[in-house]
Design an enzyme around this catalytic site. Sequence first.
Site, PDB file in Angstrom:
ATOM      1  N   HIS A 104      50.119  39.830  36.351  1.00 44.00           N
ATOM      2  CA  HIS A 104      49.273  39.729  37.555  1.00 44.00           C
ATOM      3  C   HIS A 104      47.831  40.035  37.093  1.00 44.00           C
ATOM      4  O   HIS A 104      47.288  41.104  37.363  1.00 44.00           O
ATOM      5  CB  HIS A 104      49.765  40.737  38.596  1.00 44.00           C
ATOM      6  N   LYS A 148      62.560  20.947  48.779  1.00 42.22           N
ATOM      7  CA  LYS A 148      63.390  19.745  48.574  1.00 42.22           C
ATOM      8  C   LYS A 148      63.748  19.547  47.107  1.00 42.22           C
ATOM      9  O   LYS A 148      64.415  18.584  46.757  1.00 42.22           O
ATOM     10  CB  LYS A 148      62.634  18.497  49.060  1.00 42.22           C
ATOM     11  N   ARG A 165      50.933  32.056  43.118  1.00 41.12           N
ATOM     12  CA  ARG A 165      51.925  33.127  42.936  1.00 41.12           C
ATOM     13  C   ARG A 165      53.305  32.506  43.029  1.00 41.12           C
ATOM     14  O   ARG A 165      53.581  31.704  43.914  1.00 41.12           O
ATOM     15  CB  ARG A 165      51.775  34.205  44.005  1.00 41.12           C
ATOM     16  N   ARG A 179      47.564  41.258  50.024  1.00 42.26           N
ATOM     17  CA  ARG A 179      46.266  41.499  49.389  1.00 42.26           C
ATOM     18  C   ARG A 179      45.763  40.320  48.548  1.00 42.26           C
ATOM     19  O   ARG A 179      44.604  39.905  48.666  1.00 42.26           O
ATOM     20  CB  ARG A 179      46.332  42.735  48.459  1.00 42.26           C
ATOM     21  N   THR A 180      46.624  39.814  47.680  1.00 36.37           N
ATOM     22  CA  THR A 180      46.133  38.834  46.706  1.00 36.37           C
ATOM     23  C   THR A 180      45.678  37.561  47.408  1.00 36.37           C
ATOM     24  O   THR A 180      44.571  37.064  47.177  1.00 36.37           O
ATOM     25  CB  THR A 180      47.233  38.532  45.661  1.00 36.37           C
TER      26      THR A 180
END
Length: 308
Positions: free
Chosen positions: A136, A87, A108, A58-59
């Site tokens: 959030h 890395k 995120r 969704r986000t």
Amino acid sequence: MNSAFPRQLVSTKQLNPKNIQLFLEKTAKMEQALLENKSSQIMQGKIMAALFYEPSTRTRLSFETAFHKLGGKIISVAGSGSTSIKKGETIYDTIKVIENYADIIVMRHAQIGAPGEAINATQKPFINGGDGAGEHPSQSLIDLYTIYKEHGKIDELTIGFVGDVKYSRCIHSLTYLLKNFKTKLVYISPKELAMPHEIKKFLTENKITFKEARQIETEIKNLDVMYVNRIQKERFDDMEQYKKLKHSYIITTKLVKTGKKNLIVMDPLPRVGGILTEVDQLPQAAYFRQVKNSVPVRMALVDLVMNG
Ligand code: CP
């Protein structure tokens, strides 16, 4: 009180009644424009970097949809495996590089506090798209707008949070946001997944009325909003404990019907256990309407962080 919207949104603690009002008004305008199929080009020539180092449906996709609808272009990362984070490159260095490519960054990350490291590296507009079990903020703005649309107000409502209260970044951010309103909050969770001490301290210091409970059946009759968040497997180190707790709350049609007539059931999704699909047929089921609100909310949010 400063009505200007933060250019870098890491936590809903940064928001106040003035900029929340600005956000609600702008979202309503964006929603109306979408309904009327009016196109906007306010992000024409702009690029959003959507950096999703933790899974998302969704986000990521609704931020991308929102930015496309505003005429902008997207560069994105889905998972850290294909980037130089694999890395060993730091978040700081990664953002120092990406700020040269993009006009706004949404990130995120699984690590609480990762957004703080990111904004140390850039002055560019930034939105925390979820940091582990931290916050959030854009989801909680969707949640706030949904409650406002469904009930016509926020003040005087009793909002019950059900499930993984401890690790739910959505519940944490909505809790901080509701400091700006006169609501009563009820946290219904197993004792192992109760609200962290520092957030309860925040509630007490800000004189926010709240209680903790274990059983949904005894609380539901007092609620205007039932906000369900799944027991989140990815937050557990001990899988035996997850298995023990994962079925703590099953939301059935029968249960929802014991609530107030105007109760709404919300869930940031994904649905994994929790609400049975039979509930989807009820008018109280607001979670897919909540999803629909995500596009105008994120259109408004992007405009606010970029243009104040
Ligand atoms: N609500 C939410 O954050 O969903 P995703 O994890 O799919 O983005």
